[in-house]
Design a protein around this motif. Structure first.
Motif, PDB file in Angstrom:
ATOM      1  N   PRO A  40       0.795  -1.232   0.000  1.00 39.54           N
ATOM      2  CA  PRO A  40       0.000   0.000   0.000  1.00 39.54           C
ATOM      3  C   PRO A  40       0.830   1.287   0.000  1.00 39.54           C
ATOM      4  O   PRO A  40       0.452   2.268  -0.635  1.00 39.54           O
ATOM      5  N   ILE A  41       1.976   1.297   0.674  1.00 37.16           N
ATOM      6  CA  ILE A  41       2.821   2.492   0.670  1.00 37.16           C
ATOM      7  C   ILE A  41       3.211   2.876  -0.753  1.00 37.16           C
ATOM      8  O   ILE A  41       3.322   4.057  -1.082  1.00 37.16           O
ATOM      9  N   HIS A  42       3.413   1.886  -1.602  1.00 38.34           N
ATOM     10  CA  HIS A  42       3.810   2.179  -2.972  1.00 38.34           C
ATOM     11  C   HIS A  42       2.707   2.918  -3.722  1.00 38.34           C
ATOM     12  O   HIS A  42       2.983   3.808  -4.531  1.00 38.34           O
ATOM     13  N   GLY A  43       1.466   2.575  -3.441  1.00 37.61           N
ATOM     14  CA  GLY A  43       0.353   3.280  -4.056  1.00 37.61           C
ATOM     15  C   GLY A  43       0.328   4.745  -3.642  1.00 37.61           C
ATOM     16  O   GLY A  43       0.029   5.624  -4.451  1.00 37.61           O
ATOM     17  N   ALA A  44       0.656   5.016  -2.385  1.00 38.63           N
ATOM     18  CA  ALA A  44       0.720   6.404  -1.919  1.00 38.63           C
ATOM     19  C   ALA A  44       1.814   7.167  -2.662  1.00 38.63           C
ATOM     20  O   ALA A  44       1.634   8.323  -3.047  1.00 38.63           O
ATOM     21  N   VAL A  45       2.937   6.504  -2.901  1.00 31.98           N
ATOM     22  CA  VAL A  45       4.030   7.125  -3.659  1.00 31.98           C
ATOM     23  C   VAL A  45       3.588   7.396  -5.092  1.00 31.98           C
ATOM     24  O   VAL A  45       3.806   8.488  -5.632  1.00 31.98           O
ATOM     25  N   PHE A  46       2.939   6.425  -5.718  1.00 34.86           N
ATOM     26  CA  PHE A  46       2.474   6.604  -7.097  1.00 34.86           C
ATOM     27  C   PHE A  46       1.512   7.783  -7.192  1.00 34.86           C
ATOM     28  O   PHE A  46       1.579   8.568  -8.134  1.00 34.86           O
ATOM     29  N   GLN A  47       0.604   7.901  -6.221  1.00 34.00           N
ATOM     30  CA  GLN A  47      -0.343   9.020  -6.236  1.00 34.00           C
ATOM     31  C   GLN A  47       0.387  10.348  -6.101  1.00 34.00           C
ATOM     32  O   GLN A  47       0.042  11.327  -6.761  1.00 34.00           O
ATOM     33  N   GLN A  72      14.441   5.267   0.976  1.00 33.88           N
ATOM     34  CA  GLN A  72      14.400   3.804   1.016  1.00 33.88           C
ATOM     35  C   GLN A  72      13.266   3.267   0.132  1.00 33.88           C
ATOM     36  O   GLN A  72      13.451   2.301  -0.613  1.00 33.88           O
ATOM     37  N   ILE A  73      12.106   3.901   0.209  1.00 32.70           N
ATOM     38  CA  ILE A  73      10.969   3.482  -0.614  1.00 32.70           C
ATOM     39  C   ILE A  73      11.283   3.704  -2.093  1.00 32.70           C
ATOM     40  O   ILE A  73      11.006   2.844  -2.934  1.00 32.70           O
ATOM     41  N   ASP A  79      14.467  -0.169  -7.947  1.00 37.05           N
ATOM     42  CA  ASP A  79      14.931  -1.538  -8.202  1.00 37.05           C
ATOM     43  C   ASP A  79      13.881  -2.351  -8.945  1.00 37.05           C
ATOM     44  O   ASP A  79      14.215  -3.207  -9.767  1.00 37.05           O
ATOM     45  N   LYS A  80      12.599  -2.072  -8.670  1.00 32.27           N
ATOM     46  CA  LYS A  80      11.500  -2.792  -9.320  1.00 32.27           C
ATOM     47  C   LYS A  80      11.071  -2.127 -10.629  1.00 32.27           C
ATOM     48  O   LYS A  80      10.108  -2.568 -11.259  1.00 32.27           O
ATOM     49  N   GLN A  81      11.758  -1.045 -10.995  1.00 27.98           N
ATOM     50  CA  GLN A  81      11.544  -0.321 -12.246  1.00 27.98           C
ATOM     51  C   GLN A  81      10.189   0.388 -12.329  1.00 27.98           C
ATOM     52  O   GLN A  81       9.632   0.546 -13.410  1.00 27.98           O
ATOM     53  N   TYR A  82       9.685   0.837 -11.185  1.00 27.82           N
ATOM     54  CA  TYR A  82       8.447   1.619 -11.161  1.00 27.82           C
ATOM     55  C   TYR A  82       8.724   3.124 -11.161  1.00 27.82           C
ATOM     56  O   TYR A  82       7.869   3.911 -11.531  1.00 27.82           O
ATOM     57  N   VAL A  83       9.909   3.530 -10.697  1.00 30.35           N
ATOM     58  CA  VAL A  83      10.295   4.944 -10.712  1.00 30.35           C
ATOM     59  C   VAL A  83      11.723   5.058 -11.214  1.00 30.35           C
ATOM     60  O   VAL A  83      12.486   4.087 -11.222  1.00 30.35           O
ATOM     61  N   THR A  84      12.051   6.268 -11.607  1.00 28.86           N
ATOM     62  CA  THR A  84      13.426   6.561 -11.990  1.00 28.86           C
ATOM     63  C   THR A  84      13.774   7.947 -11.481  1.00 28.86           C
ATOM     64  O   THR A  84      12.889   8.792 -11.300  1.00 28.86           O
ATOM     65  N   ARG A  85      15.051   8.148 -11.224  1.00 32.99           N
ATOM     66  CA  ARG A  85      15.527   9.464 -10.809  1.00 32.99           C
ATOM     67  C   ARG A  85      16.143  10.133 -12.035  1.00 32.99           C
ATOM     68  O   ARG A  85      16.985   9.539 -12.698  1.00 32.99           O
ATOM     69  N   VAL A 152       0.212   3.551   4.926  1.00 33.32           N
ATOM     70  CA  VAL A 152       0.122   2.282   5.650  1.00 33.32           C
ATOM     71  C   VAL A 152       1.258   1.418   5.123  1.00 33.32           C
ATOM     72  O   VAL A 152       1.382   1.209   3.927  1.00 33.32           O
ATOM     73  N   TRP A 153       2.082   0.942   5.991  1.00 31.83           N
ATOM     74  CA  TRP A 153       3.242   0.164   5.548  1.00 31.83           C
ATOM     75  C   TRP A 153       2.796  -1.228   5.229  1.00 31.83           C
ATOM     76  O   TRP A 153       3.353  -1.954   4.535  1.00 31.83           O
TER      77      TRP A 153
END
Length: 153
Positions: A40-47, A72-73, A79-85, A152-153
Protein backbone atom coordinates in the motif's frame (compact mmCIF):
# COMPACT_ATOMS: atom_id res chain seq x y z
CA UNK A 1 -34.43 -5.76 16.55
CA UNK A 2 -31.16 -4.75 18.23
CA UNK A 3 -29.18 -1.66 17.36
CA UNK A 4 -26.01 -2.19 15.33
CA UNK A 5 -23.07 -1.40 17.67
CA UNK A 6 -21.41 0.46 14.80
CA UNK A 7 -24.12 3.14 15.13
CA UNK A 8 -22.42 4.26 18.38
CA UNK A 9 -18.82 3.77 17.23
CA UNK A 10 -16.59 6.83 17.05
CA UNK A 11 -16.08 8.31 13.60
CA UNK A 12 -12.31 7.74 13.57
CA UNK A 13 -12.81 4.02 14.16
CA UNK A 14 -15.48 3.82 11.44
CA UNK A 15 -13.19 5.59 8.96
CA UNK A 16 -10.32 3.30 9.90
CA UNK A 17 -12.36 0.12 9.61
CA UNK A 18 -13.83 1.20 6.28
CA UNK A 19 -10.36 2.07 4.97
CA UNK A 20 -8.88 -1.24 6.12
CA UNK A 21 -11.68 -3.30 4.58
CA UNK A 22 -11.57 -1.54 1.21
CA UNK A 23 -7.76 -1.55 1.17
CA UNK A 24 -7.62 -5.28 2.00
CA UNK A 25 -10.00 -6.12 -0.85
CA UNK A 26 -8.11 -3.82 -3.22
CA UNK A 27 -4.75 -5.42 -2.35
CA UNK A 28 -6.23 -8.91 -2.81
CA UNK A 29 -7.43 -7.94 -6.28
CA UNK A 30 -4.15 -6.24 -7.19
CA UNK A 31 -2.24 -9.34 -6.11
CA UNK A 32 -4.49 -11.42 -8.36
CA UNK A 33 -3.74 -8.99 -11.21
CA UNK A 34 -0.02 -9.70 -10.84
CA UNK A 35 1.15 -6.90 -8.56
CA UNK A 36 2.25 -8.95 -5.55
CA UNK A 37 5.52 -6.99 -5.50
CA UNK A 38 3.81 -3.81 -4.28
CA UNK A 39 2.53 -2.71 -0.88
CA UNK A 40 0.00 0.00 0.00
CA UNK A 41 2.82 2.49 0.67
CA UNK A 42 3.81 2.18 -2.97
CA UNK A 43 0.35 3.28 -4.06
CA UNK A 44 0.72 6.40 -1.92
CA UNK A 45 4.03 7.13 -3.66
CA UNK A 46 2.47 6.60 -7.10
CA UNK A 47 -0.34 9.02 -6.24
CA UNK A 48 2.15 11.63 -5.05
CA UNK A 49 4.32 11.31 -8.17
CA UNK A 50 1.65 10.82 -10.82
CA UNK A 51 1.46 14.41 -12.04
CA UNK A 52 5.02 15.53 -12.70
CA UNK A 53 7.26 13.85 -10.17
CA UNK A 54 8.98 15.49 -7.22
CA UNK A 55 12.21 15.51 -5.28
CA UNK A 56 12.89 13.11 -2.43
CA UNK A 57 12.39 15.91 0.09
CA UNK A 58 9.05 16.87 -1.46
CA UNK A 59 7.97 13.22 -1.48
CA UNK A 60 8.93 12.79 2.18
CA UNK A 61 6.88 15.88 3.08
CA UNK A 62 3.90 14.67 1.06
CA UNK A 63 3.99 11.24 2.71
CA UNK A 64 4.72 12.60 6.17
CA UNK A 65 7.85 10.45 6.56
CA UNK A 66 11.54 11.17 6.98
CA UNK A 67 13.76 11.81 3.97
CA UNK A 68 15.55 8.56 4.77
CA UNK A 69 12.30 6.58 4.72
CA UNK A 70 11.25 8.21 1.44
CA UNK A 71 14.67 7.44 -0.06
CA UNK A 72 14.40 3.80 1.02
CA UNK A 73 10.97 3.48 -0.61
CA UNK A 74 12.22 5.16 -3.80
CA UNK A 75 15.25 2.83 -3.89
CA UNK A 76 12.92 -0.15 -3.65
CA UNK A 77 10.62 1.15 -6.39
CA UNK A 78 13.59 2.03 -8.58
CA UNK A 79 14.93 -1.54 -8.20
CA UNK A 80 11.50 -2.79 -9.32
CA UNK A 81 11.54 -0.32 -12.25
CA UNK A 82 8.45 1.62 -11.16
CA UNK A 83 10.30 4.94 -10.71
CA UNK A 84 13.43 6.56 -11.99
CA UNK A 85 15.53 9.46 -10.81
CA UNK A 86 16.23 12.10 -13.45
CA UNK A 87 18.18 15.36 -13.36
CA UNK A 88 16.05 18.14 -11.89
CA UNK A 89 14.97 20.68 -14.53
CA UNK A 90 16.28 23.51 -12.32
CA UNK A 91 19.75 21.95 -12.31
CA UNK A 92 21.96 21.34 -9.32
CA UNK A 93 22.40 18.05 -7.53
CA UNK A 94 18.70 17.47 -6.91
CA UNK A 95 16.98 14.60 -8.67
CA UNK A 96 13.40 14.45 -9.83
CA UNK A 97 11.66 11.16 -9.04
CA UNK A 98 9.25 10.22 -11.82
CA UNK A 99 7.05 7.25 -12.60
CA UNK A 100 8.02 4.85 -15.37
CA UNK A 101 5.73 3.33 -17.98
CA UNK A 102 5.52 0.26 -15.74
CA UNK A 103 4.07 2.42 -12.96
CA UNK A 104 1.64 4.05 -15.41
CA UNK A 105 0.37 0.58 -16.37
CA UNK A 106 -0.01 -0.25 -12.68
CA UNK A 107 -2.05 2.92 -12.11
CA UNK A 108 -4.34 1.98 -14.98
CA UNK A 109 -4.98 -1.46 -13.49
CA UNK A 110 -5.35 -0.02 -9.98
CA UNK A 111 -7.85 2.56 -11.20
CA UNK A 112 -9.88 -0.09 -12.99
CA UNK A 113 -9.92 -2.29 -9.88
CA UNK A 114 -10.85 0.57 -7.53
CA UNK A 115 -13.65 1.77 -9.82
CA UNK A 116 -14.92 -1.80 -10.14
CA UNK A 117 -14.89 -2.29 -6.39
CA UNK A 118 -16.69 1.01 -5.90
CA UNK A 119 -19.30 0.03 -8.52
CA UNK A 120 -19.89 -3.30 -6.75
CA UNK A 121 -20.47 -1.52 -3.45
CA UNK A 122 -22.49 1.39 -4.89
CA UNK A 123 -25.78 -0.41 -4.32
CA UNK A 124 -25.03 -0.37 -0.60
CA UNK A 125 -23.07 2.87 -0.12
CA UNK A 126 -23.74 6.45 -1.26
CA UNK A 127 -20.19 7.14 -2.46
CA UNK A 128 -21.04 10.53 -3.96
CA UNK A 129 -22.40 11.69 -0.61
CA UNK A 130 -19.56 10.08 1.31
CA UNK A 131 -16.95 11.64 -0.99
CA UNK A 132 -18.56 15.04 -0.61
CA UNK A 133 -18.74 14.83 3.17
CA UNK A 134 -15.15 13.57 3.49
CA UNK A 135 -13.99 16.38 1.20
CA UNK A 136 -15.74 18.90 3.48
CA UNK A 137 -14.17 17.29 6.55
CA UNK A 138 -10.67 17.42 5.04
CA UNK A 139 -11.04 21.03 3.86
CA UNK A 140 -12.50 22.10 7.21
CA UNK A 141 -9.58 20.61 9.09
CA UNK A 142 -6.71 21.29 6.67
CA UNK A 143 -7.75 24.30 4.62
CA UNK A 144 -6.44 24.64 1.08
CA UNK A 145 -3.34 22.48 1.66
CA UNK A 146 -3.79 18.72 1.56
CA UNK A 147 -2.49 16.84 4.59
CA UNK A 148 0.27 14.26 4.29
CA UNK A 149 -0.96 10.83 3.22
CA UNK A 150 0.63 9.04 6.21
CA UNK A 151 1.06 5.73 4.42
CA UNK A 152 0.12 2.28 5.65
CA UNK A 153 3.24 0.16 5.55
Amino acid sequence: MTEDPLARTELTFLLGMGFQLVLREFVTRMDAAGYQDLRPIHGAVFQALRRSGMTGTELADRLGVTKQAASQIVDELEDKQYVTRTPHPDGGRRKLIVLTDKAARHLTVAGRILHGLEAELAGHVDFAGLRGELTKLIRTMSGPDLPALRPVW
